[in-house]
Design a protein around this motif. Sequence first.
Motif, PDB file in Angstrom:
ATOM      1  N   LEU A  41       2.161  16.427  79.317  1.00  0.00           N
ATOM      2  CA  LEU A  41       2.181  15.257  80.312  1.00  0.00           C
ATOM      3  C   LEU A  41       2.945  14.228  79.647  1.00  0.00           C
ATOM      4  CD1 LEU A  41       1.115  14.416  83.069  1.00  0.00           C
ATOM      5  CD2 LEU A  41      -0.101  12.815  81.785  1.00  0.00           C
ATOM      6  N   SER A  42       4.134  13.898  80.164  1.00  0.00           N
ATOM      7  CA  SER A  42       5.169  12.708  79.578  1.00  0.00           C
ATOM      8  C   SER A  42       4.997  11.400  80.740  1.00  0.00           C
ATOM      9  CB  SER A  42       6.120  13.122  79.137  1.00  0.00           C
ATOM     10  OG  SER A  42       7.259  12.143  78.939  1.00  0.00           O
ATOM     11  N   VAL A  43       5.940  10.840  80.849  1.00  0.00           N
ATOM     12  CA  VAL A  43       5.999   9.717  82.003  1.00  0.00           C
ATOM     13  C   VAL A  43       7.620   9.552  82.342  1.00  0.00           C
ATOM     14  CG1 VAL A  43       6.799   7.959  80.216  1.00  0.00           C
ATOM     15  CG2 VAL A  43       5.347   7.263  82.156  1.00  0.00           C
ATOM     16  N   LEU A  53      -2.277  16.214  76.723  1.00  0.00           N
ATOM     17  CA  LEU A  53      -2.063  14.926  77.174  1.00  0.00           C
ATOM     18  C   LEU A  53      -2.643  13.894  76.142  1.00  0.00           C
ATOM     19  CD1 LEU A  53      -3.512  13.489  80.810  1.00  0.00           C
ATOM     20  CD2 LEU A  53      -4.469  12.459  78.625  1.00  0.00           C
ATOM     21  N   ASN A  86      -3.725   4.390  89.894  1.00  0.00           N
ATOM     22  CA  ASN A  86      -3.706   2.970  89.203  1.00  0.00           C
ATOM     23  C   ASN A  86      -4.420   1.926  90.136  1.00  0.00           C
ATOM     24  OD1 ASN A  86      -2.523   4.074  87.225  1.00  0.00           O
ATOM     25  ND2 ASN A  86      -0.474   3.133  87.686  1.00  0.00           N
ATOM     26  N   PRO A 116      -3.438  10.006  74.878  1.00  0.00           N
ATOM     27  CA  PRO A 116      -3.810   8.700  75.630  1.00  0.00           C
ATOM     28  C   PRO A 116      -2.510   7.567  75.514  1.00  0.00           C
ATOM     29  CG  PRO A 116      -4.684   8.946  73.400  1.00  0.00           C
ATOM     30  CD  PRO A 116      -4.023  10.332  73.724  1.00  0.00           C
ATOM     31  N   LEU A 136      -7.889  13.820  68.512  1.00  0.00           N
ATOM     32  CA  LEU A 136      -6.563  14.288  68.321  1.00  0.00           C
ATOM     33  C   LEU A 136      -6.214  13.167  67.295  1.00  0.00           C
ATOM     34  CD1 LEU A 136      -5.018  14.551  71.908  1.00  0.00           C
ATOM     35  CD2 LEU A 136      -5.521  16.323  70.106  1.00  0.00           C
ATOM     36  N   GLY A 181     -13.412  17.629  69.260  1.00  0.00           N
ATOM     37  CA  GLY A 181     -12.419  17.378  68.374  1.00  0.00           C
ATOM     38  C   GLY A 181     -11.837  16.111  68.917  1.00  0.00           C
ATOM     39  N   ARG A 186     -13.912  14.204  72.651  1.00  0.00           N
ATOM     40  CA  ARG A 186     -14.345  13.418  71.440  1.00  0.00           C
ATOM     41  C   ARG A 186     -15.673  13.232  71.109  1.00  0.00           C
ATOM     42  NH1 ARG A 186     -10.634   8.218  70.967  1.00  0.00           N
ATOM     43  NH2 ARG A 186     -11.377   7.981  73.188  1.00  0.00           N
TER      44      ARG A 186
END
Length: 297
Positions: free
Chosen positions: A102-104, A73, A144, A75, A54, A52, A34
């Motif tokens: 990419l999911s979760v 992916l 994390n 955010p 999203l 670009g 971005r």
Amino acid sequence: MSRTVLITGATGTVSTALMDALRGADVALRALVRDESKADGLLERNTEVFIGDLDDPRSLPPAFAGVQDLWLLTPNSPRAPENNMNALWAARRAGVERVVRLSVVGAAHDAPNRSGRLHALSDAETERSGLRWTILRPHWFMQNLLNEAADLAATGTFATNLASARIGMIDVRDIAECAARVLLDDPDRHHGQTYTLTGPRSVALHEVADAMGLALGRPVTYLPVSDDAKRATLLGYGVPAWIVDMLEEYAQAYVTGWGDLTTDTVAGLLGRAPRDIADFARDHAAAFGSRTPLPSV
Ligand SMILES: NC(=O)c1ccc[n+]([C@@H]2O[C@H](COP(=O)([O-])OP(=O)(O)OC[C@H]3O[C@@H](n4cnc5c(N)ncnc54)[C@H](OP(=O)(O)O)[C@@H]3O)[C@@H](O)[C@H]2O)c1
């Protein structure tokens, strides 16, 4: 001729690890960013950069032209399904052949957290996109824990609202290597697959503290705290309220045992066991303020 892979989320944790995992592979890397000022590191990685957003479908076509593979992916945001939709539409219009998304972990329309429900919307759209598709659903990132690094370095303690929850946490480097494996294999090989990716075992936070202590060469203590205490801390650091709410929903699910699961999918894709929390702690000891970082193996 090399396939061109468009990397979204290219300045973030997972996509950076993915570009590391693809280094030296016979693919042309292209990154969507971005903010041009964040592109310097990508250019050094021999990656073509396109600007670009999203959120803005009109900004996307140049980045997608001539691309065969999309690493998608989105955010952590209530707009994630819109972002996924914009990317898939740009991909369809550009004739992209394959999307790896990419999911979760636990994404589902009845997941107990809004992130899981938002990802389920995007997973469903991806499955019906007309592209070849593969969905990766990773568990809680070991990375994390880097959010706790400053506290841990300063006080030897870290505090979360995860109580004694056991979590099949995974090192982001393993997610990235699985994504690279899928992207480098023939597009038909993983088409239609949804892979739940976890670490090798379910770990409680006091076991994380033990692993950290061993890696750092000094005691580390885990302090369980209430949802309200964690909320106040995060808001105090300026974390947006939507993210704080989402994290609290995950924590509340995890304390019921919702995250106490592992799969052998990483081993199946990579032909080796996933990294353990002990590996993560040792490899990141410097970030947690180790006085005597142990060598990585
Ligand atoms: N944390 C976990 O334990 C966990 C577990 C499983 C799945 N996940 C999923 O992992 C994803 C987050 O991955 P991550 O941690 O690697 O992300 P991250 O480090 O937070 O980075 C997010 C990336 O998305 C980009 N981005 C944000 N808004 C954008 C937009 N409108 N257009 C284009 N790019 C945009 C950011 O670019 P800028 O540099 O411009 O901001 C950045 O590159 C989420 O979907 C989350 O649900 C997380």
